[in-house]
Every structure is written in structure tokens, then in C-alpha cells.
Design an enzyme around this catalytic site. Structure first.
Site, PDB file in Angstrom:
ATOM      1  N   HIS A 148       4.722   8.969  -0.019  1.00 44.84           N
ATOM      2  CA  HIS A 148       6.013   9.732  -1.087  1.00 44.84           C
ATOM      3  C   HIS A 148       7.173   9.081  -0.404  1.00 44.84           C
ATOM      4  O   HIS A 148       7.873  10.427   0.208  1.00 44.84           O
ATOM      5  CB  HIS A 148       5.756  11.026  -0.430  1.00 44.84           C
ATOM      6  CG  HIS A 148       4.268  11.601  -1.271  1.00 44.84           C
ATOM      7  ND1 HIS A 148       4.422  12.147  -2.695  1.00 44.84           N
ATOM      8  CD2 HIS A 148       2.520  11.655  -0.980  1.00 44.84           C
ATOM      9  CE1 HIS A 148       3.086  12.520  -3.011  1.00 44.84           C
ATOM     10  NE2 HIS A 148       2.133  12.392  -2.076  1.00 44.84           N
ATOM     11  N   ASP A 150       3.082   2.347  -7.320  1.00 44.72           N
ATOM     12  CA  ASP A 150       2.098   2.383  -8.320  1.00 44.72           C
ATOM     13  C   ASP A 150       2.018   1.177  -9.237  1.00 44.72           C
ATOM     14  O   ASP A 150       0.887   0.381  -9.057  1.00 44.72           O
ATOM     15  CB  ASP A 150       1.402   3.196  -8.388  1.00 44.72           C
ATOM     16  CG  ASP A 150       0.540   4.285  -7.924  1.00 44.72           C
ATOM     17  OD1 ASP A 150       1.440   4.626  -6.597  1.00 44.72           O
ATOM     18  OD2 ASP A 150       0.503   5.753  -8.237  1.00 44.72           O
ATOM     19  N   ASP A 176       8.023   6.454  -2.211  1.00 46.20           N
ATOM     20  CA  ASP A 176       9.017   5.480  -3.177  1.00 46.20           C
ATOM     21  C   ASP A 176       9.800   6.094  -3.993  1.00 46.20           C
ATOM     22  O   ASP A 176      11.210   5.788  -3.613  1.00 46.20           O
ATOM     23  CB  ASP A 176       8.045   4.784  -4.290  1.00 46.20           C
ATOM     24  CG  ASP A 176       7.411   5.783  -4.780  1.00 46.20           C
ATOM     25  OD1 ASP A 176       7.558   7.538  -4.210  1.00 46.20           O
ATOM     26  OD2 ASP A 176       6.215   5.394  -5.073  1.00 46.20           O
ATOM     27  N   GLU A 207       4.976   6.929 -17.117  1.00 43.73           N
ATOM     28  CA  GLU A 207       4.787   7.817 -17.076  1.00 43.73           C
ATOM     29  C   GLU A 207       5.671   9.072 -16.823  1.00 43.73           C
ATOM     30  O   GLU A 207       4.428  10.682 -16.998  1.00 43.73           O
ATOM     31  CB  GLU A 207       3.910   7.588 -15.446  1.00 43.73           C
ATOM     32  CG  GLU A 207       3.532   8.736 -14.379  1.00 43.73           C
ATOM     33  CD  GLU A 207       2.152   8.079 -14.571  1.00 43.73           C
ATOM     34  OE1 GLU A 207       0.945   6.865 -15.439  1.00 43.73           O
ATOM     35  OE2 GLU A 207       1.471   9.417 -14.494  1.00 43.73           O
ATOM     36  N   SER A 229      -3.719   5.282 -13.772  1.00 43.59           N
ATOM     37  CA  SER A 229      -2.796   5.749 -14.990  1.00 43.59           C
ATOM     38  C   SER A 229      -1.657   3.708 -14.674  1.00 43.59           C
ATOM     39  O   SER A 229      -1.899   3.605 -16.232  1.00 43.59           O
ATOM     40  CB  SER A 229      -2.156   6.395 -15.288  1.00 43.59           C
ATOM     41  OG  SER A 229      -1.639   6.875 -13.403  1.00 43.59           O
ATOM     42  N   GLY A 247      -8.394  10.092 -11.167  1.00 43.32           N
ATOM     43  CA  GLY A 247      -7.919  10.811 -10.337  1.00 43.32           C
ATOM     44  C   GLY A 247      -8.432  10.378  -8.019  1.00 43.32           C
ATOM     45  O   GLY A 247      -8.641  11.484  -7.659  1.00 43.32           O
ATOM     46  N   GLY A 274      -7.007   8.388  -7.247  1.00 44.40           N
ATOM     47  CA  GLY A 274      -5.091   7.783  -5.761  1.00 44.40           C
ATOM     48  C   GLY A 274      -5.394   6.321  -6.212  1.00 44.40           C
ATOM     49  O   GLY A 274      -4.919   6.050  -5.246  1.00 44.40           O
TER      50      GLY A 274
END
Ligand code: GLA
Length: 387
Positions: A32, A167, A34, A155, A123, A117, A119
Site C-alpha cells: 500500500h 502489479d 505504491d 483496472e 488481474s 483473489g 493477492g
């Protein structure tokens, strides 16, 4: 998996496809951070999405998913947010169209072994694989960073997760056996060897996936922005939590809702931890690096509140084990995996222990993945039998 995907494509569409291998990612530390202009330390891994893809000389896009055995189609004049996994493909196509890049119809088969899902950024792998495949087929000449930014925008606009760049960046820039420190503000990056010989990166999947994950993610992002706004009153040069420090945060503590204070407190500390961790990685200082991972977990659990009882339990199990140097929840949180640095010769013992204790506690088996660090998205032409 590559050959099976290719064969299925030839069976369905009767032509030779281009193959794109698009990996998931781990992140050693820097969670958290980025979207707060901070640093991250990710790497691409051996879990992947595979595309077999070719143009079809129409305005129609057809995608067959091996995991659901379903084929979905959309027209290039009708690209809009749509329920289901096709949304990720449409998001990419939309972003290419938005940039004025020519897109024509294509056929593809999509396979993969990245758990959804968990982590590990399935996606981003779906997005990165498609953008790289189309970049190759249409000769756009996009750089890898441009492709990552297109995936991130996809996204934001289609699934609606206001994610940072980590990601998509890691998916496209991974390098075998290297981790990457990315400065999410300047987008400068540096590769470092995974300098912990005799240790493996082991992911323990809690098998929990909270449906709130994406909405809560966006809430966290807004809370960080709220903290920045308060700090800016006295320190106008502060553009993001990257520019803030604990003194500045203390100055506005009374004005901020307690949760906003906690979120900012975590992020400011975590941005510093990535800097410290990079030095420790270079030195090969595994024990202090591992301690920083545990510190991150504490922050993510107590201050950022993106953990859950199952993940906290998995980390507490890791703490009991001598063969584990460090562990924490990985990725956005609200379920998914813990990342653990585990002594290679003890990996089997560790896995057996985690599986049996988790089963006893929650009545379900966690999946555990012993990962290797691999190259980012790779496009392969002319993949024949035995290739
Ligand atoms: C998700 C997002 C990333 C990053 C992580 C948390 O994976 O897609 O951009 O914010 O959560 O570090």
C-alpha cells in the site's frame, strides 16, 4: 500449459497463435505504498496466465477461458464495463482505443494457474498479457512501462479498483532471480539479486476472499489522501505521504479521524521500511529483513486493517517456526496469501505444519505455493510441438 493452450486454440480457431506468458507477482515488502508515491520490492513468479492469440480480420473479439470452458465475445464498437473476467480484456482494449491505437478483432484462449483473489495479481497478469500480445500483433511499439500504465488504467476504469502501479509493473518488468525496487513516483527502478541463498519464498493461501476487498482498497486510498490534505495546510510542498514524516503527521493528529491517522502512520513507516529492507537485501541480512516483514504485518493488521483472523493466524504460525525468517500478508489484503521466507531444507516440514494447524483451526486446507522468481511477460512466436 503452453502446449495445451496452443492446441486448444488451434482446435477452436484453426490457425497458429502467438503465445504470451504473463506472470503473477510477489512483493517482498512495501505494501500500500505504491499509490502513496513510495517504494515497492516486487518480483514476477512462476505462476502465470498463458494466452494463445491471433487476429481474425473482423471487428469481433472472442476469448475462450480454459478455467471456465466458456467462450465470450464482444464487438469493438461496444467496449464497456461488463460483469465477469471479460471485463479485464475489455478494459485493456478500451485503453488502447482511447490512445488512438488501432485495434482489430482477435481470437484468444486464456489459461493459467494464478489463484484468483490470492493477492498474486491474476488481474494484472490478464491485462499485461493482452496488452503485450496486441502490442506485438499490431506493432504499436509500446515500452514495457507504457504497457504497465495501460494495464493500470484498465483496472481503474473497468473493474474500478484505484490500484497503484506495482502489479502491472512487476508483471511486465520481472527478471529471473531478481527483485525490483521501484520508486512509484519517478518510476525509476533497479534490480537486485534475491540475495538470501538457501531460502525460498513460500506463499500460504488463506483461501479467504472478501468481497469488500476492492471497495475497502479504494477507501484506504482516500484516507491517505485525506491525511495528505491536512498535512498540506502547514506543509504545502507535501504532495503525497512519500513527502511526509511522523512529525508532520503528529502535528495534525488531533484534526484527523483516528483511523486516518493510523493509515498514514502505517504508510509513512512502510515507505521507510522498504528503503531499509533494500539495504539489508544487498547485505544479505536475512534476519533483520525478516523482522521488517513481521513489522509490516503488524502495521497492515493493526493500523491499516487489511488483514483478517485467518491471515493473522498464518503469520502467528510462521513466527513459531525457526525455519521462517519473516512473514506477512501480501498484496491488497482482506484475504489471499501470506508471504514467508523459509529455509529450503525445511520447506516440507513448514508446509506440513501450516496445513495441519490451519485445517484444525478453520476446517479447510490452505494451498501452499513454493515459488521461484521468473521473467516478466514473454511473447513467443512459432511455438511448435516440443518447443
Ligand atoms: C494491490 C494493488 C497494488 C498495491 C497492493 C498493495 O495488489 O493492485 O497496486 O497497492 O494491492 O500493496
Amino acid at each position: 500449459m503452453i502446449q495445451r493452450t496452443r492446441e486448444q486454440f488451434i482446435h477452436l480457431f484453426e490457425k497458429e497463435p502467438l503465445i504470451v506468458v504473463s506472470p503473477g507477482r510477489i512483493n517482498l515488502i512495501g505494501e500500500h505504498t505504491d499509490y502513496n508515491d513510495g517504494f515497492v520490492l516486487p518480483a514476477a513468479i512462476d505462476k502465470k496466465i498463458v494466452y494463445a492469440i491471433a487476429l481474425n480480420n473482423t471487428q469481433q473479439c472472442n476469448a475462450h477461458a480454459v478455467f471456465t470452458q466458456e467462450t465470450v465475445s464482444f464487438h469493438l464498437n461496444d467496449v464497456k464495463p461488463t460483469p465477469g473476467w471479460i471485463n479485464y480484456l475489455m478494459g485493456v482494449v478500451y485503453q488502447l482505443q482511447e490512445r488512438g491505437l488501432p485495434v482489430q478483432g482477435f481470437d484468444c484462449v486464456v489459461a493459467g494457474d494464478i489463484p484468483v483473489g490470492a493477492g498474486m495479481s491474476s488481474s494484472a497478469a490478464v491485462e499485461g498479457g493482452l496488452v503485450a500480445g496486441l502490442n506485438h500483433l499490431f506493432g504499436y511499439g509500446l515500452t514495457r512501462m507504457e504497457m504497465a500504465l495501460i494495464g493500470q488504467q484498465a483496472e481503474h476504469t473497468f473493474p474500478g479498483v484505484q490500484c497503484g502501479i506495482m502489479d502491472q509493473f512487476a508483471n511486465l518488468h520481472g527478471k529471473k532471480d531478481q527483485v525490483i525496487r521501484l520508486d512509484c513516483r519517478s518510476l525509476e527502478y533497479e534490480y537486485f539479486p534475491f540475495n538470501f541463498p538457501g531460502y525460498k519464498v513460500v506463499l500460504c493461501n488463506s483461501m479467504v476472499h472478501h468481497s469488500l476487498a476492492s471497495s475497502e482498497y479504494n477507501v484506504r486510498r482516500r484516507q491517505c489522501e485525506e491525511g495528505v490534505k491536512a498535512i498540506q495546510v502547514k506543509h504545502p510542498a507535501v504532495q503525497s505521504l512519500r513527502d511526509a514524516n511522523m512529525f508532520m503527521l503528529e502535528e495534525v493528529k488531533e484534526q484527523l479521524p483516528a483511523k486516518v491517522y493510523d493509515r498514514c502512520n502505517y504508510v509513512i513507516a512502510e515507505i521507510q521500511r522498504v528503503q531499509d529492507a533494500t539495504v539489508l537485501l544487498k547485505q544479505g541480512n536475512l534476519s533483520e529483513f525478516g523482522q521488517l516483514m513481521y513489522d509490516t504485518h503488524e502495521g497492515l493488521s493493526k493500523l491499516y486493517e487489511v488483514s483478517c483472523p485467518e491471515l493473522d493466524f498464518l503469520v502467528s504460525l510462521s513466527r513459531e517456526r525457526e525455519e521462517v525468517a519473516g512473514a506477512r500478508v501480501m498484496g491488497g489484503g482482506f484475504g489471499g496469501c501470506t508471504i514467508n521466507l523459509v529455509k529450503t531444507e525445511k520447506v516440507d516440514d513448514f508446509v506440513a505444519y501450516i496445513k495441519s494447524r490451519y485445517q484444525d483451526q478453520y476446517g479447510k486446507a490452505p494451498e501452499v505455493y513454493v515459488t521461484t522468481i521468473e521473467d516478466g511477460v514473454t511473447v513467443k512466436e512459432n511455438v511448435r510441438e516440443n518447443a
